[in-house]
Design an enzyme around this catalytic site. Structure first.
Site, PDB file in Angstrom:
ATOM      1  N   ASP A   1       0.871  14.516  14.844  1.00  0.00           N
ATOM      2  CA  ASP A   1       1.530  14.831  16.109  1.00  0.00           C
ATOM      3  C   ASP A   1       1.029  13.919  17.228  1.00  0.00           C
ATOM      4  O   ASP A   1       0.715  14.361  18.329  1.00  0.00           O
ATOM      5  CB  ASP A   1       1.302  16.307  16.460  1.00  0.00           C
ATOM      6  CG  ASP A   1       2.352  16.824  17.447  1.00  0.00           C
ATOM      7  OD1 ASP A   1       3.387  16.146  17.630  1.00  0.00           O
ATOM      8  OD2 ASP A   1       2.132  17.898  18.043  1.00  0.00           O
TER       9      ASP A   1
ATOM     10  N   LEU B 211     -22.474  27.365   3.024  1.00  0.00           N
ATOM     11  CA  LEU B 211     -23.522  27.625   3.995  1.00  0.00           C
ATOM     12  C   LEU B 211     -24.706  26.707   3.764  1.00  0.00           C
ATOM     13  O   LEU B 211     -25.228  26.079   4.679  1.00  0.00           O
ATOM     14  CB  LEU B 211     -23.977  29.073   3.857  1.00  0.00           C
ATOM     15  CG  LEU B 211     -24.680  29.613   5.071  1.00  0.00           C
ATOM     16  CD1 LEU B 211     -23.681  29.794   6.185  1.00  0.00           C
ATOM     17  CD2 LEU B 211     -25.342  30.931   4.742  1.00  0.00           C
TER      18      LEU B 211
ATOM     19  N   LYS C  73      -9.029  26.668  23.721  1.00  0.00           N
ATOM     20  CA  LYS C  73      -7.732  26.869  23.071  1.00  0.00           C
ATOM     21  C   LYS C  73      -7.729  28.195  22.322  1.00  0.00           C
ATOM     22  O   LYS C  73      -8.593  28.444  21.487  1.00  0.00           O
ATOM     23  CB  LYS C  73      -7.480  25.725  22.106  1.00  0.00           C
ATOM     24  CG  LYS C  73      -6.141  25.731  21.416  1.00  0.00           C
ATOM     25  CD  LYS C  73      -5.971  24.367  20.787  1.00  0.00           C
ATOM     26  CE  LYS C  73      -4.882  24.262  19.776  1.00  0.00           C
ATOM     27  NZ  LYS C  73      -4.967  22.961  19.094  1.00  0.00           N
TER      28      LYS C  73
ATOM     29  N   VAL D 265     -25.312  24.266   6.879  1.00  0.00           N
ATOM     30  CA  VAL D 265     -26.091  24.992   7.874  1.00  0.00           C
ATOM     31  C   VAL D 265     -26.715  24.085   8.921  1.00  0.00           C
ATOM     32  O   VAL D 265     -26.626  24.362  10.111  1.00  0.00           O
ATOM     33  CB  VAL D 265     -27.147  25.896   7.205  1.00  0.00           C
ATOM     34  CG1 VAL D 265     -28.080  25.094   6.345  1.00  0.00           C
ATOM     35  CG2 VAL D 265     -27.910  26.653   8.230  1.00  0.00           C
ATOM     36  N   SER D 266     -27.268  22.969   8.524  1.00  0.00           N
ATOM     37  CA  SER D 266     -27.952  22.148   9.512  1.00  0.00           C
ATOM     38  C   SER D 266     -26.959  21.612  10.522  1.00  0.00           C
ATOM     39  O   SER D 266     -27.206  21.623  11.721  1.00  0.00           O
ATOM     40  CB  SER D 266     -28.695  21.011   8.827  1.00  0.00           C
ATOM     41  OG  SER D 266     -27.810  20.277   8.046  1.00  0.00           O
TER      42      SER D 266
END
Ligand SMILES: *[C@@H]1O[C@H](CO)[C@@H](O)[C@H](O)[C@H]1NC(C)=O
Ligand SMILES: *[C@@H]1O[C@H](CO)[C@@H](O)[C@H](O)[C@H]1NC(C)=O
Ligand SMILES: *[C@@H]1O[C@H](CO)[C@@H](O)[C@H](O)[C@H]1NC(C)=O
Ligand SMILES: *[C@@H]1O[C@H](CO)[C@@H](O)[C@H](O)[C@H]1NC(C)=O
Ligand SMILES: *[C@@H]1O[C@H](CO)[C@@H](O)[C@H](O)[C@H]1NC(C)=O
Ligand SMILES: *[C@@H]1O[C@H](CO)[C@@H](O)[C@H](O)[C@H]1NC(C)=O
Length: 638
Positions: free
Chosen positions: A463, A321, A370, A325-326
């Site tokens: 993929d 964190l 998605k 965070v920024s």
């Protein structure tokens, strides 16, 4: 959906106004002040660069976003532009997000910069790109320092160059003074310190504290801000931009205590949201663990495990964190499940694009949404690290704890997949000229080069196929679907995934995961682009099986080996391309690259760096030959 495709594309190719010779002023290297302590190279922060929209090439968000390898939304949001596709006004000010870090050059020197990748085009010099495209946010001397292997006088088209955009991270003292970001700003000849200070809502002293007192025009300076100021809205009033220069700076209030508190609260909420997201993910990890355990039935063990998970999770969370965070705050939007439901008619089939990807409009912006379960985490982890104009950009996410679903929300790419253009409809295939096919190949190659060379650890997509390559409104290609991607290389896996016709032999046989498997799959995409045929035909024959024979001379009637090769390539080219002019040399070049990519021995395959270089040659070859092909009557807009 009838896009203005080809015209835009042609414009892109021919509006390249760079003149060959640029003056190279003799200025001593300007890296002083942008250096950082090489012992602290792990510092990293979110920063912004102030950029001015400028004609002819950078008057829309898309091209500026491409230059900085961000999405349009990442610029439009901090800049407060409501419609990311609207054209910009000359000199309109924009906040472009950059990730700032301390980059070691050698044991004694490190430069504080956001290192952007740039592919050299015809006429570019370090000086020209630094002063024109990047508007003096870097200097050519610094470019030379960070690219020690390149000779500035011997640049070739297609060379990949790092441009270090100067930036700065707030230090502890600044952070404790509520400085959250440093904005990189090029001091203009018409600027005064006090006016600049008022534009950004800070004191003149705070600017000179950071930058010293001898600021000269065209120096890059850093403006410490608590939050980004609101830039003047020029979308409306001043369409008449004939004479008036840049929009006047707004007069924002300087920091008032109350405002500051609001901001801190806002930040805290942001932290809460990101943290909450992690807690949810971890929480579900526990939940799943517990569900599995239930079957075993050992309750004590279950409890221990749970405590362990929560304890470990919390610690991890706290650590990541602080680091994230920024970025998290600025980069992604956290959607509410109701927003997504509304946007997609409750995930109705009408909104389905394909698989589990839905299309939806939120606040007037189209997204691809998605729907996933827990496998979202790996993709999210990878997408957080990557940031490139040729990769589909993640815009946000959403967690639905009730149904234990996770949603990743991407920018919506208007023109669908390359597969649909090549293989579903003859008319569309005809619209895809050789020039745009080469362009698409180069775009994809650039995206792959980026994930292979510029992420740590390296990312392997695993993929690559024509249905995972999406085309935007300008027919520029972006790589989508990092659902199978792996970070970390040369791993062995027992669980073979991928798509028939694109899977590299060594992966199929031994499960070896390496960047060379993407190179292989990319070779297959090149063959599709040339031949217009599918990677696997109805009888199950793979397209790449033919590549070796095509690229080699032999057979045919022509007396010379070269002639025989040409003959073969001609007979193999997509007949949809026959109607327009293309240079056979360019096609042969692409086929040669493709054949190299699909060699059985991964060691013999080129790297994506080599591929980008070789493909850019094709581009040039085309350029030389068929000027008149541009007047193709099929090429119409709308
Ligand atoms: C970096 O660390 C080395 C030893 O760890 C020390 O000798 C050097 O002075 C440090 N450099 C700076 C700029 O602090
Ligand atoms: C963004 O611009 C709109 C007008 O286009 C304005 O109403 C709104 O207040 C602005 N947002 C901020 C945060 O200033
Ligand atoms: C580090 O690089 C800079 C710029 O290229 C150079 O001036 C300096 O001498 C180098 N220092 C070392 C110890 O190599
Ligand atoms: C950058 O600086 C050069 C002089 O070093 C100047 O000619 C050029 O106009 C500047 N570019 C911008 C965009 O201000
Ligand atoms: C934008 O234009 C509308 C009408 O076209 C006008 O009512 C509004 O005041 C304008 N806003 C600004 C900021 O100029
Ligand atoms: C543009 O400028 C002309 C003359 O300066 C003025 O007559 C016209 O009303 C302006 N148009 C707008 C949309 O402001």
């Amino acid at each position: 959906m009838r896009p203005k495709l080809l015209l835009t594309l042609l414009a892109f190719f021919f509006l390249n106004p760079h003149s060959q010779s640029q003056p190279q002023p003799l200025v001593p290297p300007v890296t002083q002040g942008f250096t950082c302590n090489p012992n602290r190279t792990r510092t990293r922060c979110q920063a912004y660069a102030l950029y001015r929209a400028s004609p002819p090439n950078f008057l829309d968000l898309a091209s500026i976003a491409d230059l900085f390898s961000v999405s349009r939304l990442m610029i439009s949001k901090p800049t407060n532009i409501s419609d990311p596709s609207a054209p910009l006004l000359p000199n309109q000010l924009l906040f472009v997000p950059i990730t700032c870090s301390c980059n070691a050059i050698n044991s004694t020197l490190a430069i504080s910069s956001a290192n952007l990748d740039y592919t050299i085009k015809s006429g570019d010099t370090f000086w020209f790109v630094s002063t024109d495209h990047f508007q003096n946010l870097t200097t050519y001397q610094s470019v030379e320092i960070v690219n020690p292997t390149l000779v500035p006088t011997k640049l070739e088209v297609g060379d990949s160059v790092i441009f270090p955009i100067f930036c700065r991270c707030p230090d502890q003292t600044q952070k404790s003074n509520q400085v959250n970001f440093m904005v990189s700003y090029v001091f203009q000849p018409s600027d005064t310190l006090s006016r600049l200070a008022s534009t950004f809502g800070v004191s003149a002293k705070s600017i000179s504290d950071v930058n010293g007192n001898s600021i000269k025009p065209l120096d890059t300076i850093f403006i410490p801000v608590n939050r980004l100021p609101v830039l003047p809205d020029s979308s409306n009033s001043s369409r008449n931009s004939s004479s008036p220069p840049p929009p006047p700076p707004l007069p924002p209030p300087s920091f008032v205590d109350k405002e500051r508190k609001g901001l801190i609260r806002g930040l805290a909420i942001g932290v809460g949201v990101c943290g909450g997201f992690l807690v949810l993910l971890i929480g579900f990890g526990v939940y799943r663990e517990v569900a599995l355990r239930k079957r075993g039935g050992d309750e004590e063990e279950e409890k221990q495990k749970r405590e362990f998970f929560v304890g470990k999770g919390l610690k991890e969370m706290e650590a990541s964190l602080m680091a994230d965070v920024s970025e998290c705050l600025d980069k992604y939007r956290v959607f509410k499940i109701d927003e997504l439901r509304d946007a997609t008619d409750g995930f109705s089939d009408d909104c389905l694009i394909e698989g589990s990807v839905y299309k939806g409009e939120i606040d007037g912006v189209q997204y691809a949404i998605k729907k996933m379960k827990w496998n979202a985490r790996e993709e999210l982890k990878i997408l957080q690290k990557v940031n490139h104009g040729n990769l589909v950009q993640l815009e946000g996410f959403c967690i639905d704890p009730q149904e234990a679903n996770c949603y990743l929300v991407y920018e919506h790419i208007q023109n669908g997949s390359l597969h649909s253009w090549l293989h579903t409809d003859d008319k569309r295939r005809r619209e895809l000229s050789w020039k745009s096919r080469v362009r698409i190949a180069i775009d994809v190659a650039n995206g792959l080069q980026y994930i292979h060379e510029h992420t740590r650890p390296r990312v392997v997509h695993k993929d690559i196929k024509s249905s995972n390559i999406l085309l935007d409104a300008n027919m520029r290609a972006k790589i989508a679907n990092f659902g199978l991607a792996k970070s970390g290389c040369n791993a062995i896996t027992m669980h073979i995934v991928g798509t028939q016709g694109y899977i590299a032999p060594e992966y199929l046989v031994d499960g070896v995961v390496s960047t060379k498997m993407d190179v292989f799959a990319f070779g297959v995409v090149l063959l599709e682009l040339v031949s217009g045929r599918e990677a696997v035909d109805e009888e199950g024959n793979v397209l790449w099986g033919e590549a070796g024979g095509i690229a080699m001379e032999g057979g045919g009637k022509s007396p010379s080996p070269e002639g025989r090769k040409l003959e073969k390539v001609r007979s193999w080219v997509d007949e949809a391309l026959m109607e327009e002019s293309y240079s056979i040399e360019s096609v042969v070049n692409v086929v040669t690259v493709a054949a190299a990519c699909v060699q059985r021995d991964p060691v013999k395959r080129p790297s994506m760096v080599d591929v980008v270089y070789a493909l850019c040659r094709s581009d040039e070859l085309f350029f030389d030959v068929s000027e008149e092909g541009l007047n193709n009557p099929n090429v119409t807009a709308r």
